[in-house]
Write a protein that holds these residues in place. Sequence first.
Motif, short mmCIF file in Angstrom:
data_model
loop_
_atom_site.label_atom_id
_atom_site.label_comp_id
_atom_site.label_asym_id
_atom_site.label_seq_id
_atom_site.Cartn_x
_atom_site.Cartn_y
_atom_site.Cartn_z
N TYR A 51 -74.29 68.41 39.39
CA TYR A 51 -73.48 68.81 40.73
C TYR A 51 -72.32 68.15 40.65
CZ TYR A 51 -73.00 69.94 45.72
OH TYR A 51 -72.34 70.34 46.86
N HIS A 52 -72.41 66.76 40.59
CA HIS A 52 -70.97 66.01 40.58
C HIS A 52 -69.94 65.84 39.13
CE1 HIS A 52 -71.51 64.44 44.53
NE2 HIS A 52 -72.66 64.61 44.36
N PHE A 53 -70.71 66.08 38.15
CA PHE A 53 -69.98 66.06 36.95
C PHE A 53 -70.27 67.10 36.08
CE2 PHE A 53 -71.35 61.95 38.37
CZ PHE A 53 -69.96 61.07 38.43
N PRO A 54 -69.93 68.47 36.28
CA PRO A 54 -70.22 69.66 35.74
C PRO A 54 -69.69 69.76 34.02
CG PRO A 54 -68.59 70.08 37.32
CD PRO A 54 -69.26 68.65 37.58
N GLU A 55 -68.89 68.81 33.98
CA GLU A 55 -68.34 68.64 32.37
C GLU A 55 -69.13 68.02 31.33
OE1 GLU A 55 -67.17 64.78 34.04
OE2 GLU A 55 -67.24 66.92 34.96
N LYS A 56 -70.32 67.28 32.13
CA LYS A 56 -71.10 66.64 31.29
C LYS A 56 -72.39 67.50 30.66
CE LYS A 56 -70.20 62.00 33.46
NZ LYS A 56 -69.39 61.48 32.15
N LEU A 149 -75.53 65.81 48.24
CA LEU A 149 -76.70 66.43 47.59
C LEU A 149 -76.52 68.17 47.53
CD1 LEU A 149 -79.72 64.56 48.92
CD2 LEU A 149 -78.40 64.13 46.83
N SER A 150 -76.81 68.92 46.61
CA SER A 150 -76.84 70.33 46.90
C SER A 150 -77.99 70.56 47.40
CB SER A 150 -76.74 70.79 45.35
OG SER A 150 -77.81 70.62 44.57
N ASP A 151 -78.30 71.89 47.68
CA ASP A 151 -79.65 72.22 48.18
C ASP A 151 -80.74 72.26 47.34
OD1 ASP A 151 -78.37 72.88 50.75
OD2 ASP A 151 -77.87 75.01 50.35
N GLU A 152 -80.45 72.37 46.04
CA GLU A 152 -81.31 72.39 45.03
C GLU A 152 -81.95 70.89 44.70
OE1 GLU A 152 -84.00 73.75 41.76
OE2 GLU A 152 -83.04 74.36 43.66
N VAL A 153 -81.05 70.11 44.49
CA VAL A 153 -81.36 68.50 44.62
C VAL A 153 -82.17 68.09 45.60
CG1 VAL A 153 -80.37 66.20 44.42
CG2 VAL A 153 -78.99 68.22 43.32
N ALA A 154 -81.82 68.39 46.82
CA ALA A 154 -82.74 68.18 48.06
C ALA A 154 -84.12 68.78 47.80
CB ALA A 154 -81.97 68.76 49.27
N ARG A 155 -84.25 70.09 47.39
CA ARG A 155 -85.57 70.54 47.10
C ARG A 155 -86.34 69.98 46.15
NH1 ARG A 155 -88.48 74.05 43.85
NH2 ARG A 155 -86.81 73.82 42.05
N LEU A 183 -83.38 63.52 56.04
CA LEU A 183 -82.09 63.94 55.48
C LEU A 183 -82.29 64.95 54.54
CD1 LEU A 183 -80.71 60.17 55.14
CD2 LEU A 183 -80.12 61.90 56.66
N LEU A 184 -83.08 64.84 53.62
CA LEU A 184 -83.28 66.21 52.64
C LEU A 184 -83.64 67.33 53.29
CD1 LEU A 184 -85.43 64.14 49.81
CD2 LEU A 184 -83.01 64.62 49.87
#
Length: 323
Positions: A51-56, A149-155, A183-184
């Motif tokens: 989510y934060h480093f899409p190039e990796k 966090l994205s929704d998927e990370v939270a899930r 929070l999630l």
Amino acid sequence: MDNLSKEDVLSVFQEILEKIKAYQTIIIHRHQRPDPDALGSQVGLRELIRYHFPEKKVLATGEDEPSLVWITKMDPVLDSDYEGALVIVTDTANTPRIDDDRYTQGDFLIKIDHHPNEDVYGDLVHVDTTASSASEIIADFALETGLSLSDEVARLLYTGIVGDTGRFLYSTTTSKTMEVASLLRQHDFDFAAISRQMDSFPFKIAKLQGYVFDNLEIDENGAARLLLSQEILQKFEVTEAETAAIVGTPGKIDSVEAWAIFVEQADGAYRVRLRSKTVVINEIAKRHDGGGHPLASGANSSGLVENEQIYQEIQEAVAHASK
């Protein structure tokens, strides 16, 4: 690692983040026979980094568990992917339990876990046994380092926490656990569907639960045991992994204090699942090629003689605690 100050924890989290930033390829492992927390922490971290480093290139490796594909699936990982890679292992106390033994082939190894740190491995280690789950630690890592966090990370992280706390029923559930879960829950995912999924099981598992109640042996102090032979597994058409669904069943009986479920392997050895309401049983597990949490552990047995020895040790521990 439990006694680290908040400042020390933040420092370790920052070190982990800097390593993530420094590597182009990151491969994340977890333990064999994964449960929701193993998958939630592993893939939750994968999705957080993506989510934060899409190039990796960020990959999750290990065997898929058919009963948990509703949570996530693994990535195909090549040997060449490990060249110059950062490797992170979540929710895994000791190296023999790491799924995919290529974890040593990377450039740098990080361990993130909430089990007692008796097998100290990795170039950078963060273990917090006060956390309910590895998923709680990953969520804390994100929150403390300012990673949204994205929704998927939270899930995924919520699923891991719910799994390892028994839907917030276990004593490992702290006020911080509830705070993190809250929070999630602010993210957009179907939390009720997660609970329904965890609370449901196939009809064959329902029938196996009936077998548990009919065949559970309980002594006068509340030490209990059950043996699931290969013949029984075949009769109910369940795999060893699927028997995890009934590991908490004996605890629903009010007179049961601690219990062992012995699951026969194809070679005649036994996988032993140990659980307890209040009596510490992980020391017993450690004496039999295992380990884990004080009230939830796993061990291995060479056969019926060792099974008997393990049960006697549970009986002694429960009897001593009842005095």
